[in-house]
Design a protein around this motif. Sequence first.
Motif, short mmCIF file in Angstrom:
data_model
loop_
_atom_site.label_atom_id
_atom_site.label_comp_id
_atom_site.label_asym_id
_atom_site.label_seq_id
_atom_site.Cartn_x
_atom_site.Cartn_y
_atom_site.Cartn_z
N TRP A 287 0.83 -1.21 0.00
CA TRP A 287 0.00 0.00 0.00
C TRP A 287 0.86 1.26 0.00
CZ3 TRP A 287 -4.93 1.90 -0.25
CH2 TRP A 287 -5.20 3.12 0.36
N TYR A 288 1.81 1.30 0.90
CA TYR A 288 2.69 2.47 0.98
C TYR A 288 3.60 2.56 -0.24
CZ TYR A 288 1.14 3.13 5.76
OH TYR A 288 0.36 3.35 6.88
N GLN A 289 4.10 1.43 -0.73
CA GLN A 289 5.00 1.44 -1.87
C GLN A 289 4.29 1.89 -3.14
OE1 GLN A 289 8.37 0.91 -1.89
NE2 GLN A 289 8.20 1.64 -3.99
N TRP A 290 3.10 1.37 -3.38
CA TRP A 290 2.35 1.73 -4.59
C TRP A 290 1.91 3.19 -4.56
CZ3 TRP A 290 -0.94 -2.22 -7.64
CH2 TRP A 290 -0.24 -3.41 -7.78
N ARG A 291 1.60 3.69 -3.39
CA ARG A 291 1.24 5.11 -3.30
C ARG A 291 2.47 6.00 -3.48
NH1 ARG A 291 -3.86 6.30 -0.84
NH2 ARG A 291 -3.05 8.28 -0.10
N LYS A 292 3.61 5.52 -3.00
CA LYS A 292 4.84 6.31 -3.10
C LYS A 292 5.30 6.44 -4.54
CE LYS A 292 9.59 6.50 -1.36
NZ LYS A 292 10.60 5.85 -0.48
N ASP A 293 5.26 5.32 -5.30
CA ASP A 293 5.75 5.39 -6.69
C ASP A 293 4.66 5.77 -7.69
OD1 ASP A 293 4.23 3.07 -7.13
OD2 ASP A 293 5.95 1.72 -6.88
N GLY A 294 3.44 6.06 -7.21
CA GLY A 294 2.38 6.57 -8.08
C GLY A 294 1.55 5.51 -8.76
N ARG A 295 1.87 4.24 -8.57
CA ARG A 295 1.11 3.19 -9.24
C ARG A 295 -0.35 3.14 -8.79
NH1 ARG A 295 4.28 -2.28 -8.53
NH2 ARG A 295 5.34 -1.08 -6.90
N PHE A 296 -0.58 3.37 -7.50
CA PHE A 296 -1.94 3.24 -7.01
C PHE A 296 -2.84 4.33 -7.59
CE2 PHE A 296 -5.32 4.09 -3.91
CZ PHE A 296 -5.93 2.85 -3.91
N GLU A 297 -2.33 5.56 -7.71
CA GLU A 297 -3.14 6.63 -8.27
C GLU A 297 -3.53 6.33 -9.72
OE1 GLU A 297 -0.67 7.04 -6.24
OE2 GLU A 297 -1.70 8.07 -4.60
N VAL A 298 -2.57 5.79 -10.48
CA VAL A 298 -2.87 5.44 -11.87
C VAL A 298 -3.87 4.28 -11.93
CG1 VAL A 298 -1.89 4.70 -14.07
CG2 VAL A 298 -0.59 6.24 -12.58
N LEU A 299 -3.69 3.29 -11.05
CA LEU A 299 -4.62 2.16 -10.99
C LEU A 299 -6.02 2.64 -10.65
CD1 LEU A 299 -5.40 -0.86 -10.77
CD2 LEU A 299 -4.57 -0.79 -8.40
N LEU A 300 -6.12 3.55 -9.70
CA LEU A 300 -7.42 4.06 -9.30
C LEU A 300 -8.08 4.84 -10.43
CD1 LEU A 300 -9.29 4.19 -6.83
CD2 LEU A 300 -8.19 6.34 -6.20
#
Length: 345
Positions: A322-335
Motif C-alpha cells: 500500500w505504501y510502496q504503490w502510493r509512493k511510486d504513483g502506481r496506485f493513483e494510476v490504478l485508481l
Amino acid sequence: MEWLDGFEMQCGTLVARLVTNVGIRFEDNLGALAKIGVPDGDYEWRAPFTTDFADWTCATTEGYLGAFPSLVDASTSGSHQIFRFRHGWSDFLVPALVLFRALFPLIPDAFEYAFTPRMLELLCQPLENDGHWSVTLPDFKGVYRGRDRPSTRESLTWGSLFPSANNAWSSVYKNCCRGSFSMSLPLAQARILPIGIRRGRTVHVTSLSIGAVLALETPFDFASGAANSFLWNRNASPLEPHTNHYQEPAIHRQTSSYTRLTDAEWARVRHVCDPAQSLKGRKPRDCRRTIADGLLQRYVTGSPWKEIAQMPLTPNALKVHWYQWRKDGRFEVLLKQAREIHGIA
C-alpha cells in the motif's frame, strides 16, 4: 520541564515565552508548541467520560502550577488560561494549550497555522461528499498523504462547519497577539481521557485525549444538514448514533462492498501494476492482481488490513505494498483506470 507563560513581540515576530526550571527561553517556532509548553504527567484516568464545555469555568495559573514546584515561582504573569471542571469527586484543572491540542490534534507543521490571522481557511477547505464532510489538507512533505489521520480530519471538519468551534480556533491567535494563550470554549460535549498529576481531589491535567465530540449548535449555512457528531478515534463510542463519516470518492459509491477485478478489467489495468523488471531479473514474489484487489478493497471500504488480507498475502505484506504503490504513483494510476472502467469521473 517547561511551561508556556505567554507571548511577546520581538522584532515584529510573535514568539512564545517558556518558563523552565533553569530560567526563561523564547521559542519563535510556534508549531513546536504542539509538543512542548506543558509539564509532563503520569496519572491516567481509568475510563473516558463525557463532559460539557458549558460546565467549564476559569481557574488561576498559580493553582495549576502548584503541582510543579520548579515552575510555580518562575511564572507570575498568569497569561496562560486554566479551565476547571468537576467529574465525580474530582476537580480537573486543564491548561488552554492542553485543551487546544486535544480539540485539534495536529503535527507541528499544521499547528503553527493556529497563530496566523486567516484562521482555518488558510489550512484547510471543507469538502462534501453525499452529505458527509471532510477537509482538504496540504501534503506537509507526505505526512498526511502517507498515513490516515482521522482525528486531524474530523477535528478540522468540525472546526470548519460549526461557528463556536471555528471561533475557538481563531480566538487563539487573537489572544496570542495580546500576550496570552487563551481560547473560547466551543458549544459541544466531548468524551475525554485526561492524564496528569493528582494532588488530593484535584487532577492537574498535562495531556488530554478526545475520542468523540458532539456539537450543540447548528452548522454554518453552507453546511446545513451536516452531522453534528464526530469521532476523533474510530474505536470510540459516538455521542450520537448518526456521526459524520466521510468517505473518499470510491469506485462503487452505491455500496460499501467491493467486487474483485474481473479478467477483462484486470487485462486493462495489468500494465499499470507490473513494475519495471529489476536488474537481477527477479520476478515479483507476490501476485500483482492479488495486491491490486487488496489495495482497491482497502480504498473503497476502509476495512482493517487483517480483514482484507484473506489471501496468500499477510496483512503486513499488503500494508507494505500500500505504501510502496502510493509512493511510486502506481496506485493513483490504478485508481484512475478503475474509475474509467466503472464510468466514474
